[in-house]
Write a protein that holds these residues in place. Structure first.
Motif, short mmCIF file in Angstrom:
data_model
loop_
_atom_site.label_atom_id
_atom_site.label_comp_id
_atom_site.label_asym_id
_atom_site.label_seq_id
_atom_site.Cartn_x
_atom_site.Cartn_y
_atom_site.Cartn_z
N THR B 29 30.42 33.29 55.64
CA THR B 29 31.45 33.05 56.65
C THR B 29 30.84 33.32 58.02
O THR B 29 30.02 34.23 58.18
N SER B 30 31.22 32.52 59.00
CA SER B 30 30.60 32.67 60.32
C SER B 30 31.63 32.56 61.44
O SER B 30 32.73 32.05 61.25
N SER B 31 31.20 33.04 62.58
CA SER B 31 31.97 32.91 63.81
C SER B 31 31.37 31.76 64.59
O SER B 31 30.23 31.84 65.05
N CYS B 32 32.12 30.68 64.74
CA CYS B 32 31.61 29.48 65.41
C CYS B 32 32.24 29.38 66.80
O CYS B 32 33.46 29.39 66.93
N MET B 33 31.42 29.27 67.81
CA MET B 33 31.92 29.24 69.18
C MET B 33 31.88 27.83 69.76
O MET B 33 32.12 27.63 70.94
N GLU B 34 31.55 26.84 68.96
CA GLU B 34 31.54 25.46 69.46
C GLU B 34 32.98 24.99 69.61
O GLU B 34 33.80 25.18 68.71
N GLY B 35 33.27 24.33 70.73
CA GLY B 35 34.65 23.95 70.99
C GLY B 35 35.44 25.23 71.16
O GLY B 35 35.01 26.17 71.81
N MET B 36 36.59 25.30 70.51
CA MET B 36 37.38 26.54 70.54
C MET B 36 36.87 27.44 69.42
O MET B 36 36.60 26.98 68.32
N ALA B 37 36.75 28.72 69.71
CA ALA B 37 36.21 29.66 68.72
C ALA B 37 37.00 29.57 67.42
O ALA B 37 38.22 29.53 67.43
N HIS B 38 36.28 29.53 66.32
CA HIS B 38 36.95 29.45 65.02
C HIS B 38 36.04 29.97 63.92
O HIS B 38 34.84 30.17 64.12
N THR B 39 36.61 30.18 62.76
CA THR B 39 35.85 30.62 61.61
C THR B 39 35.19 29.42 60.94
O THR B 39 35.82 28.38 60.78
N ALA B 40 33.93 29.58 60.57
CA ALA B 40 33.22 28.48 59.92
C ALA B 40 32.34 29.07 58.82
O ALA B 40 32.68 30.10 58.25
N ALA B 41 31.23 28.41 58.52
CA ALA B 41 30.32 28.91 57.50
C ALA B 41 28.90 28.48 57.82
O ALA B 41 28.68 27.48 58.52
N VAL B 42 27.96 29.24 57.30
CA VAL B 42 26.54 28.92 57.41
C VAL B 42 25.96 29.03 56.00
O VAL B 42 26.15 30.05 55.33
N CYS B 43 25.30 27.98 55.53
CA CYS B 43 24.88 27.92 54.13
C CYS B 43 23.36 27.89 53.98
O CYS B 43 22.62 27.60 54.91
N ASP B 44 22.92 28.17 52.77
CA ASP B 44 21.50 28.10 52.44
C ASP B 44 21.38 27.40 51.08
O ASP B 44 21.82 27.97 50.07
N PRO B 45 20.80 26.21 51.01
CA PRO B 45 20.23 25.44 52.12
C PRO B 45 21.31 24.97 53.10
O PRO B 45 22.48 24.88 52.74
N PRO B 46 20.85 24.69 54.34
CA PRO B 46 21.82 24.34 55.39
C PRO B 46 22.65 23.11 55.04
O PRO B 46 22.18 22.20 54.36
N GLN B 47 23.89 23.12 55.54
CA GLN B 47 24.80 21.99 55.37
C GLN B 47 25.09 21.39 56.74
O GLN B 47 24.93 22.07 57.77
N GLN B 48 25.55 20.16 56.74
CA GLN B 48 25.87 19.49 58.01
C GLN B 48 26.93 20.23 58.80
O GLN B 48 26.97 20.15 60.02
#
Lengths: 182, 308
Positions: B29-48
């Motif tokens: 789970t990640s904190s994404c600051m692109e656009g309006m701040a929101h919860t996102a995800a970061v994966c391994d291997p990376p996803q689009q």
């Protein structure tokens, strides 16, 4: 009847909800409105709810088509979670409605607020596929789903991957059947 | 990136991911600051769709409190046992040369029966049931819901609460006659609790599907282990491990806690530094009323276990 493999139900965004899959009929039964709309501005605030004080997000949705109910030209949708100042709150399987995104939304009005019915299970973003057909996809926050035993098919299975027009027709047919049975 | 473009990019990415298929991958789970701040995800291997800073518990210690009333369907003792087993499953993950550096311990029972994150008063990471009414309108289908509160800039997790919908569902805790297996559900939820998002690997505990009447999610897969080991790689035991929640520990809801003193008895650096939640007290520096007494008991337990 569309039955999608499990991969189609996956989106790597979600946090922490565990939920039973609900059928399209249940979704419709619980909803005050079903709309195809586009999200506009949104704002996040701390708010006291029966479950405690938490961050909620209000998103203005311009109604393109009212599929069920009479929501008017615009509806203000409250979802759990969001970001205020330097604090973020991730709430488990709730619909995340991004400004500018188009979606089919199942909404319920309770105690003056409009929320997404079944959280992420009532939110189906629209994406145009490679052939130019607008289709429904799973909400980015659809979370851990419990497989439904028996022959019943969930709303999720029926709607994800379906062209928007087909999905709207399906919902209208179901709504008509429900009205006739009343 | 403009917000509307962000939405299009996200959903287009999600759609291509859905249609193209993908190899198994754990996600954080990640904190994404692109656009309006929101919860996102970061994966391994990376996803689009990857975006932002992964969430984590900075102290590598978590204390959690089972709500004292538990449920009429699942006792306090049963809940304690299930929670302990779920967290122990993650703690035993094989990180090739050790286990995740994360000490999870049970703190004193909470009397507070709500999800809360208090910015100026004591907190607890509460596990609670809703026996009478599930308070989330329109969602009686929900079995469990975890709320994670975090620092948008750094990804540091401040608080996590897990709510269980016993009003609409029957959880089971035995190995036989399984209905909704509480340990399976809670093992998945505790993965989120520690910062994991859903995995793309259909065999993983963090895959977003549970099959009713089964107990398979009690056991981690290699994908789950890789995920938890990535967040908390093994390292020597931290003797300073401190599981005190942000702004101190309290078993009480904010409304029952005494007003915070404005005297100069606070210690440590003031809150409100860049990236902080703007609280007025230092992290772990404010103890509230009865909570302080309970903490004295709780912390000694936590330290003993953390260094064990």
């Amino acid at each position: 009847m569309l039955a999608l493999p499990p991969l189609l139900a996956f989106s790597p965004r979600a946090e922490a909800l565990t939920a039973r899959l609900i059928t399209l009929d249940q979704l419709l039964e619980r909803s005050t409105y079903v709309v195809l709309g586009t999200a506009g501005e949104r704002r996040c605030v701390w708010e006291d709810l029966p479950s405690g004080r938490r961050i909620v997000t209000y998103t203005r949705v311009a109604v393109e088509r009212a599929v069920a109910g009479a929501p008017g030209a615009e509806v203000l949708v409250r979802t759990l979670g969001g970001a205020v100042d330097h604090i973020g709150q991730a709430v488990s399987g709730e619909a995340q409605i991004f400004p500018g995104s188009r979606a089919l939304l199942f909404l319920v009005q309770i105690n003056g607020a409009v929320v997404v019915t079944g959280m992420a299970q009532g939110h189906y973003p629209v994406v145009v596929d490679a052939k130019g057909t607008p289709r429904l996809v799973a909400s980015p926050d659809v979370d851990m789903l419990v497989s439904r035993p028996g022959p019943t098919v969930s709303a999720h299975e029926r709607l994800v991957g379906t062209p928007v027009e087909d999905a709207i027709s399906l919902v209208k047919q179901l709504q008509k059947a429900r009205d006739e049975n009343k | 990136m403009r917000t509307s473009n962000l939405a299009v990019a996200f959903f287009a990415g999600a759609f291509s991911l859905l249609l193209a298929g993908t190899a198994g991958a754990y996600c954080r789970t990640s904190s994404c600051m692109e656009g309006m701040a929101h919860t996102a995800a970061v994966c391994d291997p990376p996803q689009q769709t990857d975006c932002g800073t992964p969430l984590f518990w900075a102290s590598r210690c978590i204390g959690y409190s089972v709500q004292v009333n538990a449920s009429i369907k699942v006792t306090f003792a049963q809940t304690e046992q299930v929670m302990k087993a779920a967290f122990a499953t993650w703690a035993a993950a094989d990180c090739t040369g050790g286990n995740p550096q994360m000490a999870v311990t049970e703190a004193a029972p909470a009397t507070c029966d709500q999800h809360e994150y208090n910015q100026t008063k004591g907190n607890a990471n509460i596990i609670l049931y809703h026996d009478d009414v599930w308070p989330y309108e329109g969602s009686p289908n929900t079995l469990a819901l975890t709320t994670v509160t975090y620092n948008l800039d750094t990804g540091e997790i401040y608080d996590a609460d897990m709510e269980l919908n016993s009003a609409d569902n029957d959880f089971t805790v035995s190995d036989t006659n399984v209905d909704f297996d509480l340990q399976s559900i809670v093992t998945h939820e505790t993965g989120h609790f520690q910062g994991l998002a859903h995995s793309a690997n259909p065999t993983a505990v963090m895959w977003p599907e549970y099959v009713e009447h089964t107990t398979t999610l009690r056991t981690l897969t290699a994908d789950d282990e890789a995920g938890i080991c990535a967040i908390y790689p093994p390292s020597p035991a931290n003797s300073d491990c401190d599981a005190t929640p942000r702004h101190g520990f309290s078993t009480l809801c904010a409304a029952q806690q005494p007003a915070q003193s404005t005297s100069s008895c606070g210690v440590g650096s003031p809150g409100g530094a860049p990236g902080s939640d703007g609280g007025t007290g230092p992290s772990g520096g404010v103890l509230a009323g009865l909570g302080a007494l309970v903490l004295a008991w709780g912390r000694s337990r936590l330290r003993r276990r953390a260094t064990a």
